[in-house]
Enzyme design. Structure first.
Site, PDB file in Angstrom:
ATOM      1  CB  SER A   1      -0.964   0.003   1.187  1.00 45.69           C
ATOM      2  OG  SER A   1      -2.045  -0.859   0.913  1.00 45.69           O
TER       3      SER A   1
ATOM      4  N   GLY B   1       2.907  -0.964   3.956  1.00 43.76           N
ATOM      5  CA  GLY B   1       2.291  -1.881   3.009  1.00 43.76           C
ATOM      6  C   GLY B   1       2.389  -3.310   3.481  1.00 43.76           C
TER       7      GLY B   1
ATOM      8  CG  PHE C   1      -7.801 -12.512  -1.075  1.00 42.08           C
ATOM      9  CD1 PHE C   1      -7.053 -13.475  -1.724  1.00 42.08           C
ATOM     10  CD2 PHE C   1      -7.548 -11.177  -1.354  1.00 42.08           C
ATOM     11  CE1 PHE C   1      -6.055 -13.120  -2.626  1.00 42.08           C
ATOM     12  CE2 PHE C   1      -6.550 -10.809  -2.252  1.00 42.08           C
ATOM     13  CZ  PHE C   1      -5.802 -11.779  -2.889  1.00 42.08           C
ATOM     14  CB  ALA C   2     -14.716 -14.622  -0.078  1.00 44.53           C
ATOM     15  CB  THR C   3     -12.962 -19.359  -0.080  1.00 44.35           C
ATOM     16  OG1 THR C   3     -12.231 -19.321  -1.320  1.00 44.35           O
ATOM     17  CG2 THR C   3     -14.418 -18.981  -0.328  1.00 44.35           C
TER      18      THR C   3
ATOM     19  CE1 TYR D   1      -4.857   2.604   4.310  1.00 44.72           C
ATOM     20  CE2 TYR D   1      -5.605   0.688   3.095  1.00 44.72           C
ATOM     21  CZ  TYR D   1      -4.645   1.630   3.356  1.00 44.72           C
ATOM     22  OH  TYR D   1      -3.464   1.619   2.646  1.00 44.72           O
ATOM     23  CB  SER D   2     -11.822   0.926   1.121  1.00 44.88           C
ATOM     24  OG  SER D   2     -12.225   0.179  -0.019  1.00 44.88           O
ATOM     25  CG  ASN D   3      -6.607  -2.347  -0.703  1.00 44.21           C
ATOM     26  OD1 ASN D   3      -5.532  -1.777  -0.723  1.00 44.21           O
ATOM     27  ND2 ASN D   3      -6.867  -3.337   0.127  1.00 44.21           N
TER      28      ASN D   3
END
Length: 367
Positions: A40, A279, A101-103, A139-141
């Site tokens: 980041s 980051g 990246f939910a799983t 915070y959000s990408n």
């Protein structure tokens, strides 16, 4: 900790050092000049690009994002979320990383997947909002994926090409680049993810397509280049005074020692005020901080992430590695090895500048 590398500056004096190994199989040692995924910290570069276009009159900071990207951010959101809200994370837009990246399987499954930034933006906008526009820092990408798409809209170039030409080269950086594939081309360490013990032994993610992060987190750099970048930025080499003032106009975060500007945070330590970013991507974490005059600087990268143990509530516990890192940072920035400096040893405080706040805990990987 497997390996670490750092560059420190105090006035005209400079130091670079490395410790440990870059490859656990071969025992290859780390070197101070290793290229490293900086996650980041990419956001500062992207924000500089946007602010350069503000200077040229092509973008207005307080204009609604729907003026520039109506097809992506239509309706009420497009009218109420401003460019400034994207850059200081007060838009309330959710983070697309949660969907990607939910799983557990998705961590490995996305290793070579090429994501389109518009797809990422739509996922973030579809996610549960983190708050109301302008209300608070969340915070959000996705904010910086949209910032990259904004740069593309007003310049007619890919944001990576624009940032390379007008930010990276203008700052005189020679080892900073957007990778074109999942592979790094220069001398680098392998990058190991422990997932708080979920990967045992830690798994190598040095080969990974960072298109999921894009203009929010995919850059590669060296520690010396990062010091040069922040020295150039804070010294007025990349932005006009008016835009640099806007960049350093901050909003509060959940961490009382940290305030967030436009792709840049301000960290208050007992010895003074420091500017920079951090980051975290799979297997690579980086911190880069600089005094406002650029005379005191520290950049640190390491190649084993989420190395801590979890307590009974599932929270990371501070350990000897965290204490040692705090001592290094305290020595570099404040001239004393004080690991009790605020924010330097807690492995997972809310929005700590030293633990990337964008990274939610990883789903438990399958062994």
């Amino acid at each position: 900790m497997y390996g670490a590398y750092s560059a420190v500056r105090s006035g005209t004096a400079e130091w670079q050092g490395a410790s440990g190994i870059a490859d656990v199989d071969s025992g290859r040692p780390t070197t101070p000049q290793m290229e490293h995924r900086i996650g980041s910290i990419t956001k500062t570069f992207t924000a500089v690009g946007v602010l350069q276009q503000v200077r040229k009159g092509h973008i207005e900071l307080d204009a609604p994002i729907g003026r520039y990207l109506p097809e992506l951010v239509p309706g009420e959101r497009g009218r109420t979320i401003t460019v400034r809200m994207l850059l200081n994370h007060t838009s309330g837009i959710g983070d697309h990383a949660g969907a990607i990246f939910a799983t557990a399987d998705s961590i490995e499954g996305n290793r070579f997947h090429q994501f389109d930034p518009r797809e990422l933006a739509r996922l973030g906008l579809k996610a549960e909002p983190l708050g109301k526009p302008g209300q608070a820092h969340h915070y959000s990408n996705t904010n910086f994926v949209l910032a990259g798409l904004l740069l593309q809209k007003v310049t007619g170039k890919s944001p990576e090409a624009y940032i390379t030409e007008h930010v990276i080269r203008k700052a005189g950086l020679r080892h900073t680049y957007f990778p074109r594939s999942a592979y790094l081309t220069g001398p680098h360490s392998k990058m190991y993810e422990a997932a708080y013990g979920g990967f045992n032994p830690p798994r190598d993610f040095s080969v990974y397509n960072l298109s999921w992060a894009g203009t929010a987190g995919s850059l590669v750099s060296t520690m010396a280049d990062l010091n040069r970048f922040y020295r150039a930025l804070l010294g007025g080499e990349l932005l006009a005074p008016a835009q640099l003032r806007q960049m350093k106009t901050t909003v509060p975060t959940e961490d009382r020692t940290l305030r967030y500007g436009l792709g840049l945070f301000r960290l208050q330590l007992p010895c003074g005020e420091f500017w920079g970013h951090n980051g975290l991507v799979l297997g690579a974490e980086t911190w880069s901080m600089s005094s406002a005059d650029g005379r005191r600087q520290m950049s640190l990268g390491f190649n084993l992430t989420r190395h801590q143990k979890l307590d009974g509530n599932g929270h990371p516990e501070t350990g000897p590695i965290d204490v040692a890192m705090g001592a290094h940072i305290g020595q570099a920035l404040c001239g004393k090895s004080d690991s009790r400096l605020p924010g330097l040893t807690d492995p997972n405080p809310p929005h700590s500048p030293l633990v990337a706040p964008q990274e939610r805990p990883l789903p438990a990987p399958r062994r």
